[in-house]
Design an enzyme around this catalytic site. Structure first.
Site, short mmCIF file in Angstrom:
data_model
loop_
_atom_site.label_atom_id
_atom_site.label_comp_id
_atom_site.label_asym_id
_atom_site.label_seq_id
_atom_site.Cartn_x
_atom_site.Cartn_y
_atom_site.Cartn_z
N TYR A 55 -50.22 16.37 -4.79
CA TYR A 55 -51.57 16.50 -4.87
C TYR A 55 -52.36 14.99 -4.86
CZ TYR A 55 -51.52 21.37 -5.47
OH TYR A 55 -51.04 22.75 -5.53
N ASN A 89 -61.06 26.29 -0.85
CA ASN A 89 -60.94 24.80 -0.77
C ASN A 89 -61.04 23.92 -2.02
OD1 ASN A 89 -60.69 25.39 1.94
ND2 ASN A 89 -62.57 24.67 2.48
N HIS A 106 -59.91 28.35 -5.99
CA HIS A 106 -58.54 27.79 -6.19
C HIS A 106 -58.60 26.46 -6.95
CE1 HIS A 106 -57.06 30.74 -2.69
NE2 HIS A 106 -57.36 31.20 -3.89
N GLY A 172 -63.53 29.78 8.48
CA GLY A 172 -62.41 28.80 8.21
C GLY A 172 -61.25 29.32 7.39
N1 APR Z 1 -62.81 25.37 12.40
C1 APR Z 1 -62.95 26.76 11.73
N2 APR Z 1 -61.69 27.42 11.61
C2 APR Z 1 -60.64 26.87 11.69
C3 APR Z 1 -60.75 25.47 12.51
C4 APR Z 1 -61.63 24.75 12.77
N3 APR Z 1 -61.82 23.78 13.27
N4 APR Z 1 -59.42 25.25 12.45
C5 APR Z 1 -58.63 26.32 11.97
N5 APR Z 1 -59.11 27.18 11.59
C6 APR Z 1 -59.17 28.35 11.01
C7 APR Z 1 -57.89 28.94 11.35
O1 APR Z 1 -57.85 29.64 12.29
C8 APR Z 1 -57.49 29.85 10.07
O2 APR Z 1 -58.11 31.03 10.14
O3 APR Z 1 -58.80 28.27 9.40
C9 APR Z 1 -58.01 29.04 8.95
C10 APR Z 1 -57.19 28.60 8.01
O4 APR Z 1 -56.33 29.44 7.47
P1 APR Z 1 -55.07 28.91 6.33
O5 APR Z 1 -54.49 27.61 6.85
O6 APR Z 1 -54.44 30.22 5.94
O7 APR Z 1 -56.43 28.33 5.15
P2 APR Z 1 -56.95 29.45 3.98
O8 APR Z 1 -57.21 30.81 4.51
O9 APR Z 1 -58.18 28.47 3.29
O10 APR Z 1 -55.72 29.71 2.95
C11 APR Z 1 -55.95 30.42 1.84
O11 APR Z 1 -54.02 29.85 0.63
O12 APR Z 1 -52.41 28.08 0.63
C12 APR Z 1 -53.37 28.91 -0.11
O13 APR Z 1 -54.50 28.12 -1.96
C13 APR Z 1 -54.54 27.80 -0.53
O14 APR Z 1 -56.70 28.11 -0.44
C14 APR Z 1 -55.51 28.35 0.36
C15 APR Z 1 -55.22 29.70 0.64
#
Ligand code: APR
Length: 232
Positions: A55, A89, A106, A172
């Protein structure tokens, strides 16, 4: 008639163009670290120093990052709408872009929490949280982050907000992680939902418009559209 309520639901993708890594994209964080080593209560019990280092790295990157055009456009929506940002986020980029109502499902990387009393939350001064950093009650401080397997305390509040939205913007998030991902199904059926993501995220919900674009390209576009549309 009060200002129309908008909920903006964001995930790691909204901060990707600020240089913060997502989790499940190629090159994402969960390719480099195992969740069970750095983001679970068991990991904390087994090797708190490794968890704190993980972290610390995240925190240093957040402190070095800047909000991008998507964060700014989301903040601009406040010129006309009552905007509640519900984010998965742990960064503070929405706040730094000017969003006034931000709900972190989170947790927040810039906050630390007592391991004796979870209600005791303090800001971390500087980039590091170390073993030996103690709360006012004398217990070790931990990152104020919701780890896998832990409850999501803000979930009920988030659900209530989503249920009152008249429009929803989803940016995202891969919608992989529950209960957060389930939020989209609590929006009123009448509420139009726009989803911005470069990947074709499947969301089987009537009334959903999908903009296949990056956040900095798609979000300013939809924000502009909503800000200039004539009053209903
Ligand atoms: N603009 C918009 N979306 C984007 C971009 C971008 N430049 N780059 C990637 N993405 C999208 C990807 O296509 C995907 O759908 O962002 C998303 C990221 O997904 P994850 O990596 O799974 O992140 P997230 O959905 O926030 O994860 C949820 O999982 O690990 C835990 O606690 C953590 O809060 C997190 C949760």
């Amino acid at each position: 008639m009060g200002r129309e309520r908008i909920v903006v639901f964001t995930g790691a993708g909204v901060s990707a163009e600020s240089g913060l890594r997502t989790f499940r994209d190629s090159g994402g964080l969960w390719e480099q670290y195992r969740v069970e080593d750095v983001a679970t209560p068991e990991a904390w019990r087994r090797d708190p120093a490794l968890v704190l280092r993980f972290y610390d790295e995240r925190r240093a990157q957040v402190l070095a990052a800047q909000p991008n055009a998507a964060h700014v456009a989301i903040a601009r929506l406040q010129e006309r709408f009552n905007v509640m940002v519900i984010t998965q986020n742990i960064d503070d980029l929405h706040e730094r872009a000017g969003s006034k109502q931000v709900l972190h499902l989170h947790g927040e990387i810039l906050l630390a929490r007592s391991t004796a009393d979870p209600a005791l939350v303090t800001r971390i001064n500087g980039p590091s949280l170390r073993l030996g950093d103690r709360c006012a009650l004398g217990s070790q401080l931990r990152p104020h982050i919701v780890w896998f397997g832990e409850a999501v305390p803000m979930m009920e509040t988030a659900t209530d907000e989503m249920a009152r939205a008249s429009r929803v913007l989803v940016v995202g998030t891969s919608l992989n992680v529950y209960p957060a991902a389930g939020l989209v199904h609590h929006a009123p059926r009448s509420a139009p939902m726009v989803l911005v993501d470069p990947q074709a995220i499947g969301l089987n919900r009537a009334g959903t418009r999908f903009i296949q674009a990056s956040a900095t390209e798609g979000v300013p576009r939809i924000a502009e559209e909503w800000l200039i549309e004539p009053n209903a």
